[in-house]
Write a protein that holds these residues in place. Structure first.
Motif, PDB file in Angstrom:
ATOM      1  N   PRO A 117       0.828  -1.218   0.000  1.00  0.00           N
ATOM      2  CA  PRO A 117       0.000   0.000   0.000  1.00  0.00           C
ATOM      3  C   PRO A 117       0.859   1.265   0.000  1.00  0.00           C
ATOM      4  O   PRO A 117       1.966   1.288   0.542  1.00  0.00           O
ATOM      5  CB  PRO A 117      -0.796  -0.126   1.311  1.00  0.00           C
ATOM      6  N   THR A 118       0.335   2.309  -0.618  1.00  0.00           N
ATOM      7  CA  THR A 118       0.981   3.620  -0.601  1.00  0.00           C
ATOM      8  C   THR A 118      -0.085   4.685  -0.355  1.00  0.00           C
ATOM      9  O   THR A 118      -1.277   4.451  -0.540  1.00  0.00           O
ATOM     10  CB  THR A 118       1.701   3.932  -1.933  1.00  0.00           C
ATOM     11  N   ARG A 119       0.396   5.846   0.063  1.00  0.00           N
ATOM     12  CA  ARG A 119      -0.519   6.956   0.344  1.00  0.00           C
ATOM     13  C   ARG A 119       0.147   8.263  -0.073  1.00  0.00           C
ATOM     14  O   ARG A 119       1.322   8.490   0.219  1.00  0.00           O
ATOM     15  CB  ARG A 119      -0.837   6.978   1.838  1.00  0.00           C
ATOM     16  N   PHE A 120      -0.599   9.110  -0.772  1.00  0.00           N
ATOM     17  CA  PHE A 120      -0.129  10.426  -1.202  1.00  0.00           C
ATOM     18  C   PHE A 120      -1.005  11.477  -0.525  1.00  0.00           C
ATOM     19  O   PHE A 120      -2.228  11.458  -0.702  1.00  0.00           O
ATOM     20  CB  PHE A 120      -0.219  10.571  -2.723  1.00  0.00           C
ATOM     21  N   ARG A 121      -0.366  12.391   0.214  1.00  0.00           N
ATOM     22  CA  ARG A 121      -1.134  13.395   0.979  1.00  0.00           C
ATOM     23  C   ARG A 121      -0.530  14.779   0.783  1.00  0.00           C
ATOM     24  O   ARG A 121       0.683  14.943   0.871  1.00  0.00           O
ATOM     25  CB  ARG A 121      -1.134  13.018   2.462  1.00  0.00           C
ATOM     26  N   CYS A 122      -1.383  15.753   0.499  1.00  0.00           N
ATOM     27  CA  CYS A 122      -0.929  17.139   0.436  1.00  0.00           C
ATOM     28  C   CYS A 122      -0.630  17.583   1.862  1.00  0.00           C
ATOM     29  O   CYS A 122      -1.531  17.668   2.700  1.00  0.00           O
ATOM     30  CB  CYS A 122      -2.008  18.023  -0.194  1.00  0.00           C
ATOM     31  N   ALA A 123       0.646  17.866   2.134  1.00  0.00           N
ATOM     32  CA  ALA A 123       1.068  18.107   3.519  1.00  0.00           C
ATOM     33  C   ALA A 123       1.211  19.581   3.858  1.00  0.00           C
ATOM     34  O   ALA A 123       1.613  19.920   4.982  1.00  0.00           O
ATOM     35  CB  ALA A 123       2.390  17.397   3.785  1.00  0.00           C
ATOM     36  N   GLY A 124       0.913  20.473   2.943  1.00  0.00           N
ATOM     37  CA  GLY A 124       1.076  21.890   3.207  1.00  0.00           C
ATOM     38  C   GLY A 124      -0.243  22.644   3.187  1.00  0.00           C
ATOM     39  O   GLY A 124      -1.297  22.081   2.872  1.00  0.00           O
ATOM     40  N   PRO A 125      -0.200  23.927   3.516  1.00  0.00           N
ATOM     41  CA  PRO A 125      -1.426  24.743   3.528  1.00  0.00           C
ATOM     42  C   PRO A 125      -1.959  25.037   2.129  1.00  0.00           C
ATOM     43  O   PRO A 125      -3.106  25.431   1.972  1.00  0.00           O
ATOM     44  CB  PRO A 125      -0.987  26.019   4.234  1.00  0.00           C
ATOM     45  N   GLU A 126      -1.117  24.855   1.126  1.00  0.00           N
ATOM     46  CA  GLU A 126      -1.533  25.062  -0.256  1.00  0.00           C
ATOM     47  C   GLU A 126      -1.406  23.758  -1.024  1.00  0.00           C
ATOM     48  O   GLU A 126      -0.876  22.770  -0.523  1.00  0.00           O
ATOM     49  CB  GLU A 126      -0.676  26.156  -0.908  1.00  0.00           C
ATOM     50  N   GLY A 127      -1.898  23.743  -2.249  1.00  0.00           N
ATOM     51  CA  GLY A 127      -1.826  22.542  -3.063  1.00  0.00           C
ATOM     52  C   GLY A 127      -0.391  22.173  -3.398  1.00  0.00           C
ATOM     53  O   GLY A 127       0.536  22.968  -3.225  1.00  0.00           O
ATOM     54  N   THR A 128      -0.209  20.962  -3.861  1.00  0.00           N
ATOM     55  CA  THR A 128       1.128  20.497  -4.223  1.00  0.00           C
ATOM     56  C   THR A 128       1.128  19.981  -5.660  1.00  0.00           C
ATOM     57  O   THR A 128       0.121  19.480  -6.154  1.00  0.00           O
ATOM     58  CB  THR A 128       1.619  19.384  -3.267  1.00  0.00           C
ATOM     59  N   ARG A 129       2.267  20.124  -6.311  1.00  0.00           N
ATOM     60  CA  ARG A 129       2.442  19.656  -7.686  1.00  0.00           C
ATOM     61  C   ARG A 129       3.734  18.851  -7.751  1.00  0.00           C
ATOM     62  O   ARG A 129       4.759  19.270  -7.210  1.00  0.00           O
ATOM     63  CB  ARG A 129       2.501  20.845  -8.650  1.00  0.00           C
ATOM     64  N   TYR A 130       3.677  17.693  -8.386  1.00  0.00           N
ATOM     65  CA  TYR A 130       4.851  16.835  -8.419  1.00  0.00           C
ATOM     66  C   TYR A 130       4.910  16.076  -9.737  1.00  0.00           C
ATOM     67  O   TYR A 130       3.926  15.979 -10.484  1.00  0.00           O
ATOM     68  CB  TYR A 130       4.840  15.844  -7.249  1.00  0.00           C
ATOM     69  N   VAL A 131       6.088  15.550 -10.022  1.00  0.00           N
ATOM     70  CA  VAL A 131       6.306  14.701 -11.196  1.00  0.00           C
ATOM     71  C   VAL A 131       6.510  13.270 -10.713  1.00  0.00           C
ATOM     72  O   VAL A 131       7.277  13.031  -9.780  1.00  0.00           O
ATOM     73  CB  VAL A 131       7.536  15.172 -12.002  1.00  0.00           C
ATOM     74  N   LEU A 132       5.813  12.350 -11.343  1.00  0.00           N
ATOM     75  CA  LEU A 132       5.951  10.936 -11.017  1.00  0.00           C
ATOM     76  C   LEU A 132       6.500  10.206 -12.239  1.00  0.00           C
ATOM     77  O   LEU A 132       5.862  10.168 -13.297  1.00  0.00           O
ATOM     78  CB  LEU A 132       4.598  10.330 -10.624  1.00  0.00           C
ATOM     79  N   ALA A 133       7.723   9.683 -12.101  1.00  0.00           N
ATOM     80  CA  ALA A 133       8.316   8.874 -13.160  1.00  0.00           C
ATOM     81  C   ALA A 133       8.101   7.402 -12.786  1.00  0.00           C
ATOM     82  O   ALA A 133       8.436   6.981 -11.681  1.00  0.00           O
ATOM     83  CB  ALA A 133       9.806   9.164 -13.294  1.00  0.00           C
ATOM     84  N   VAL A 134       7.523   6.650 -13.691  1.00  0.00           N
ATOM     85  CA  VAL A 134       7.183   5.251 -13.452  1.00  0.00           C
ATOM     86  C   VAL A 134       7.956   4.374 -14.433  1.00  0.00           C
ATOM     87  O   VAL A 134       7.974   4.637 -15.635  1.00  0.00           O
ATOM     88  CB  VAL A 134       5.671   5.016 -13.617  1.00  0.00           C
ATOM     89  N   VAL A 135       8.590   3.332 -13.894  1.00  0.00           N
ATOM     90  CA  VAL A 135       9.316   2.377 -14.729  1.00  0.00           C
ATOM     91  C   VAL A 135       8.789   0.983 -14.421  1.00  0.00           C
ATOM     92  O   VAL A 135       8.879   0.513 -13.278  1.00  0.00           O
ATOM     93  CB  VAL A 135      10.835   2.436 -14.473  1.00  0.00           C
ATOM     94  N   ARG A 136       8.223   0.328 -15.421  1.00  0.00           N
ATOM     95  CA  ARG A 136       7.676  -1.008 -15.210  1.00  0.00           C
ATOM     96  C   ARG A 136       8.805  -2.038 -15.044  1.00  0.00           C
ATOM     97  O   ARG A 136       9.860  -1.896 -15.679  1.00  0.00           O
ATOM     98  CB  ARG A 136       6.775  -1.417 -16.383  1.00  0.00           C
ATOM     99  N   PRO A 137       8.579  -3.040 -14.211  1.00  0.00           N
ATOM    100  CA  PRO A 137       9.622  -4.065 -13.996  1.00  0.00           C
ATOM    101  C   PRO A 137       9.983  -4.786 -15.292  1.00  0.00           C
ATOM    102  O   PRO A 137       9.144  -4.913 -16.173  1.00  0.00           O
ATOM    103  CB  PRO A 137       8.955  -5.026 -13.007  1.00  0.00           C
TER     104      PRO A 137
END
Length: 210
Positions: free
Chosen positions: A190-210
């Protein structure tokens, strides 16, 4: 000579205006996604009941998603991706036309999880012969998404925060990331992604399949 009488028919105020989109009509992306989900289930020869047992999602929810009567959440799609052995990017790319080698910003598919406040832009979707994918994620203030399993066990992820703060929980450990920070991991549980600041968050997710 008899003159033609002009048409003085009064428009029915209750009739729908063809120039105005029907608010009850399903979102085009949701409609294509629902059709693809139904195709995948048919390809595996599963009934709704069998898919419900494999995914842990109720038959009614699966049925509504396939008929585009509801917009599926990220958590729901994650469970179905796990069952079908594909990443979310793969699934979303399958409802598009043939992928092009260059994807202009205006052409990149954007999908919104209206329930959680998660916006997902497929910057570099899956492509034949390539194992990597690039996704831009946005979480609104207070957004919190939990995935109970990876879509593909052992999936390699690189999470680079561009703006705001992001808390990522994996294998029972929470990692607090600020702008510029990057988390690298292989996802087995399991994983969890949570906005941890008072404002929104923006991120890049690079995914590599096995």
């Amino acid at each position: 000579m008899r003159q033609a009488v002009p048409d003085r028919t009064v428009p029915d105020p209750a009739a729908p205006d063809p120039a105005v989109p029907d608010p009850a009509a399903p979102d085009p992306v949701d409609a294509r996604l629902g059709s693809r989900l139904a195709e995948l289930r048919a390809e595996h020869g599963w009934s709704l009941g069998e898919l419900a047992e494999r995914s842990g999602v109720s038959r009614s929810t699966l049925s509504r998603a396939e008929r585009a009567e509801t917009s599926p959440t990220a958590a729901l799609l994650n469970r179905l991706c796990h069952v079908y052995g594909r990443t979310m990017s793969q699934l979303l790319s399958e409802v598009e036309a043939e992928p092009a080698p260059v994807l202009r910003a205006a052409e990149q598919q954007v999908w919104t999880d209206r329930t959680s406040g998660f916006v997902r832009r497929s910057v570099s979707p899956p492509h034949g012969g390539l194992r990597g994918e690039l996704v831009e994620g946005r979480l609104s203030t207070g957004a919190d998404i939990a995935y109970d399993r990876p879509p593909v066990p052992g999936l390699e992820q690189h999470i680079w925060v561009l703006d705001g703060s992001l808390a990522v929980t994996a294998e029972g450990t929470e990692h607090l990331l600020d702008a510029g920070d990057c988390l690298r991991l292989r996802v087995w549980g399991p994983t969890r992604f949570r906005c941890a600041g008072p404002e929104g968050t923006r991120y890049v997710l690079a995914v590599v399949r096995p």
